[in-house]
Each structure stands twice: as C-alpha cells, then as structure tokens.
Scaffold this motif. Structure first.
Motif, PDB file in Angstrom:
ATOM      1  N   THR A 398     -70.902  -8.937 -80.281  1.00 19.59           N
ATOM      2  CA  THR A 398     -71.314  -8.311 -79.024  1.00 19.59           C
ATOM      3  C   THR A 398     -72.313  -9.188 -78.277  1.00 19.59           C
ATOM      4  O   THR A 398     -72.202  -9.393 -77.060  1.00 19.59           O
ATOM      5  N   PHE A 399     -73.269  -9.709 -79.014  1.00 22.77           N
ATOM      6  CA  PHE A 399     -74.308 -10.536 -78.398  1.00 22.77           C
ATOM      7  C   PHE A 399     -73.720 -11.781 -77.728  1.00 22.77           C
ATOM      8  O   PHE A 399     -74.028 -12.076 -76.567  1.00 22.77           O
ATOM      9  N   PHE A 400     -72.875 -12.506 -78.453  1.00 22.97           N
ATOM     10  CA  PHE A 400     -72.355 -13.766 -77.910  1.00 22.97           C
ATOM     11  C   PHE A 400     -71.365 -13.527 -76.768  1.00 22.97           C
ATOM     12  O   PHE A 400     -71.352 -14.282 -75.784  1.00 22.97           O
ATOM     13  N   ASN A 401     -70.537 -12.494 -76.876  1.00 19.23           N
ATOM     14  CA  ASN A 401     -69.574 -12.250 -75.806  1.00 19.23           C
ATOM     15  C   ASN A 401     -70.266 -11.825 -74.518  1.00 19.23           C
ATOM     16  O   ASN A 401     -69.940 -12.302 -73.429  1.00 19.23           O
ATOM     17  N   TRP A 402     -71.226 -10.889 -74.651  1.00 18.66           N
ATOM     18  CA  TRP A 402     -71.930 -10.451 -73.448  1.00 18.66           C
ATOM     19  C   TRP A 402     -72.870 -11.530 -72.935  1.00 18.66           C
ATOM     20  O   TRP A 402     -73.105 -11.637 -71.727  1.00 18.66           O
ATOM     21  N   GLY A 403     -73.418 -12.313 -73.848  1.00 20.56           N
ATOM     22  CA  GLY A 403     -74.257 -13.419 -73.409  1.00 20.56           C
ATOM     23  C   GLY A 403     -73.479 -14.402 -72.561  1.00 20.56           C
ATOM     24  O   GLY A 403     -73.944 -14.838 -71.490  1.00 20.56           O
ATOM     25  N   ARG A 404     -72.276 -14.737 -73.013  1.00 11.85           N
ATOM     26  CA  ARG A 404     -71.439 -15.660 -72.233  1.00 11.85           C
ATOM     27  C   ARG A 404     -70.994 -15.030 -70.913  1.00 11.85           C
ATOM     28  O   ARG A 404     -70.955 -15.690 -69.869  1.00 11.85           O
ATOM     29  N   ALA A 405     -70.672 -13.725 -70.955  1.00  9.47           N
ATOM     30  CA  ALA A 405     -70.151 -13.058 -69.757  1.00  9.47           C
ATOM     31  C   ALA A 405     -71.235 -12.738 -68.729  1.00  9.47           C
ATOM     32  O   ALA A 405     -70.913 -12.470 -67.566  1.00  9.47           O
ATOM     33  N   THR A 406     -72.491 -12.757 -69.125  1.00 10.13           N
ATOM     34  CA  THR A 406     -73.583 -12.444 -68.191  1.00 10.13           C
ATOM     35  C   THR A 406     -74.407 -13.698 -67.902  1.00 10.13           C
ATOM     36  O   THR A 406     -74.216 -14.357 -66.887  1.00 10.13           O
ATOM     37  N   LEU A 407     -75.286 -14.047 -68.831  1.00 13.41           N
ATOM     38  CA  LEU A 407     -76.138 -15.226 -68.622  1.00 13.41           C
ATOM     39  C   LEU A 407     -75.316 -16.504 -68.499  1.00 13.41           C
ATOM     40  O   LEU A 407     -75.706 -17.443 -67.794  1.00 13.41           O
TER      41      LEU A 407
END
Length: 459
Positions: A398-407
C-alpha cells in the motif's frame, strides 16, 4: 516420479506441491506465459473495441469510452485486490498440505469477493455524474461515458466471481485452465463486438453489452474448472465465511488500497489531459489500451509469482523464495527492453490504425518512444508488491503503490503539464517512479530475509 498439479482431485494430492520443487525460473516463466496469454487476449479485445469505436470517426465517442474505462478500472482494481487474499491463503494452505483448509478458504473467499463486487456497483452508479464531472467529462463525451457505465458496471459481481475462480486455479498451480477461463472473455468479445457495434449500430453501448455477456462466460467456465477438475469448492456455511473473513480482509484491505492507487492516478492524469481537449483525452485512452497489451507480461508476472512464493513460504523454502524474486527481475528487465523496441518500431502503424488526429498521434508517438524507461521502474513496484501481498506485508505494498501514485506522480505530472503541455505530463509519470521502484524491490528482498531470520509462523 511424475508430479500432478496440487489440488488435482478432491481426495488425492501429490506429496509435494507443484511450486515447491523444480526450477523456480521455469515456474515463473510458465505461470507468466499462461497468465500473460489470457491477459493479452483480454487487453487486445479492449484495444480492438476502442479501435472499432475510433473507426466511427468521432473523437467525443473515443474520449467517452476512454473515460468510462478509467472509471471501470476502479472496480476492476478492487476485484484484483480481492483476488490477492484468495491466492495467498489458498496457495499457502496447499503448500502446507492443508487441502481441506484450502477448499474452505477458496469457497469463503469467492463468496466474499462476489458480494463486494456487487456492492461496489451499487455504490458507484448513483455517483457517476459527480465522478465523470470531476474527470473533466462534459457534453457528448459525458453522455457516452454515462451510458456505457450504466450498462457495464452492474455486472461487476459476475466479473468478481470469475476472477475469484481464476485465482483459485492459479493457486492450485493450474495455470493452463486459469488461462482458458480468461480466454473465454476474449472469445465472446471478438465474436460479438463487431455485431453489436456495427451490424446492430449500437456503437459504444454495443461494446458495453458485449462486456456483460463475456463476464457471464468467464464466471461459468471458471466455475466448471474449479469444481470439476479440482473440486476446490466446499459447501458454503456462514460460520466458515465469518471465520475466514478476518484473515481475508487482513490481506484484502491493504491490497485494495494498494490497487486503488493506479486508477486514482489514471483519473488524475485523465483530468490533466482533459485540459487540452478531446484529442488529448483520446490519446490517453489509446495509451491506456496499448500499455496493457504491450506490458501484459509484467501484469502477468505480478500475478504469477504470488502462488509460487505462497507455496514455498508454506513449505518454509526461503531459498526458493529469494530465487523466485531474482528470476522475476531477470525476466522483467529483458521483457521490457524487448517491448520498448517493438513499440518504437510500431509507433506509426499504431497511430494510423486508430485514425488518430494530429495531437492524438503526436502524444501516442511520444509515449512509444519513452515507454521503456517509464515502465522499467513502474514494474519494479509491481513485482515488489506481489511479494509483499503474498508474504504477510500488504501494508508495504500500500505504501509503495500510493507513494508512487501521489508523491511520485501528481507533482511531476502537474508541473510537467504546466511546463511542457501533455508531453510534459507523460514525462512526469516516468520521472516520479524512479525512487519508488528502486526502494520497493530492495525492501522486497529484505522482507524475505526477515521471514527467514524470524521463522514467522504461518497465519
């Protein structure tokens, strides 16, 4: 001794589960090839459907179907997130030779997944005006997208059930039948799309109706294989479903949150492209179809290594888990380099086939030229997430996917569009993925080493 696929019958199973022995590279290649064949068939069908729509010479219709597909990507992403706990729990039970548990988990997981698939449709339909408006759809483009979604979204539960059965087959090591179930979608769509879109003159609505019929076929074929070939469904009971719901949602909730990052990013990107008109939206829609077909091997790889990792974790074969991850990276790099070359060579035929207007053609060409570096780092996140989801670390996914998709995307795509227009937005997607891709794959190897050191008990 000949080894039959694990779970080949109700009462008899091979002494050693299929993925716990033999070459890990072979398992990765076989599972990826069979999964990729099914995915490519579905993605090509989506590509051909949009191709048919583009032949109607109506950029608004192409844009409307493209926006509708982005919205449907949300429901499909939730379904994919629900597949992950089914695959992880069933494959882990089979790796530990707990076959009765595997049947119970497969049954509970399928029922839960289908029920949620229905709930997603019921919740989404009333909010379509708000969703489409936020994505920049207006006028005729809005009307086409709205009609398409009202036809196709209600059958999401059928798609969820079919995906659940396909996942159970892959967890049992039966990649071939899982592929056949997926191919049923392609066969139905290839046969019906031209009839409904052109012969009956239903246009985009015809493509949506075809989706519904194909989902019925998918569910039926998957059910036959799971019940007759493997007998991996037990008699359902409320007690079992409630018992299995806790481990199911422990994996499903972070997995769904992980998978929602991609459609959220796509919706944001579509909104950015909408600033530049229907031709830019049409380019985004074409790219959204070309990417899955071209990089289906990466999508298949992410799904393929889950059962391999799960069975070997159940068998406590940490050495094979590490090797599976290494083999996956080797395959991924070689595959992406090959696809990049192919897209570079085929950029002109692609824009000609879609009858693309000037701006649409320019953007599609630009993507083909830069697709390799962009997808190399995006794919690192995909492979790492498959490891996290199947080895008890779904929150990292969750952290890496949302990190890539946001930041890793929003600021780069936004400012890229301000500086360089739609091309700048495309460049921003790739630039923001570099750090997250490298960090994700390093973390994936760390999690396996941690499991080995601590000998974490199987949940």
């Amino acid at each position: 001794m000949d080894i039959k696929p694990a779970g080949s019958s109700a009462g008899t199973h091979s002494d050693t589960p299929v993925f716990v022995q033999g070459s890990t590279m072979r398992h990765v290649l076989v599972m990826t090839a069979t999964g990729g064949a099914g995915l490519i068939a579905i993605f090509i069908v989506d590509l051909v459907s949009l191709l048919y729509i583009s032949w109607l010479n109506d950029p608004s219709m192409t844009a409307g179907v493209g926006i509708a597909t982005v919205v449907m990507f949300f429901s499909v992403s939730i379904n994919v997130g629900l597949m992950i706990p089914i695959g992880a729990l069933v494959s882990r039970a089979m790796g530990a030779r707990l076959y009765d548990d595997a049947r119970r988990l497969a049954t509970s997981g399928s029922i839960i997944m289908t029920a949620i698939g229905l709930g997603v449709s019921l919740i989404a339909l009333p909010f379509l005006p708000l969703i489409l408006g936020a994505m920049g759809a207006s006028g005729r483009t809005y009307q086409i997208a709205h009609s398409f979604l009202w036809i196709a979204l209600p059958t999401n539960a059928l798609m969820a059930g079919g995906m659940a059965f396909s996942t159970i087959l892959r967890a049992a090591g039966d990649a071939k039948r899982s592929m056949y179930a997926t191919l049923s979608v392609a066969v139905v769509t290839v046969l019906l799309d031209p009839v409904l879109i052109f012969a009956l003159d239903l246009k985009s609505d015809g493509a949506a109706i075809t989706i519904n019929i194909a989902r019925v076929a998918y569910l039926y074929v998957g059910y036959l294989y799971v019940t007759r070939a493997h007998k991996l469904l037990a008699k359902p009971s409320l007690k079992s479903i409630l018992r299995d719901a806790r481990p199911f949602f422990a994996i499903a909730v972070p997995a769904i949150l992980t998978n929602l990052a991609a459609p959220a990013a796509n919706a944001f990107f579509t909104g950015i492209m909408a600033q530049f008109g229907d031709e830019a939206i049409a380019a985004s829609a074409i790219i959204d179809r070309v990417v899955p077909v071209s990089f289906a091997g990466v999508f298949a790889l992410a799904g393929a290594i889950g059962p391999v990792l799960g069975q070997n974790w159940g068998a406590r074969r940490y050495d094979r888990m590490k090797q599976t991850l290494k083999d996956s990276l080797t395959f991924m790099i070689l595959y992406i380099l090959g696809v990049w070359l192919l897209l570079f060579l085929l950029q002109t035929p692609i824009v000609i086939a879609f009858n693309a207007p000037p701006l649409t053609a320019e953007l599609v060409r630009f993507f083909c030229q830069l697709s390799g570096p962009i997808w190399l780092f995006v794919s690192l996140v995909f492979v790492a997430n498959a490891s996290f989801n199947n080895l008890g670390y779904p929150l990292l996914s969750t952290f890496f996917n949302w990190g890539r998709a946001t930041l890793g995307m929003i600021p780069f795509a936004y400012y890229g569009a301000q500086i360089g227009g739609p091309k700048g937005a495309l460049l921003g997607i790739g630039a923001g993925s570099i750090v997250f891709g490298i960090a994700a794959i390093i973390t994936a190897f760390w999690t396996i080493r941690r499991l080995e050191r601590q000998a974490v008990p199987i949940p």
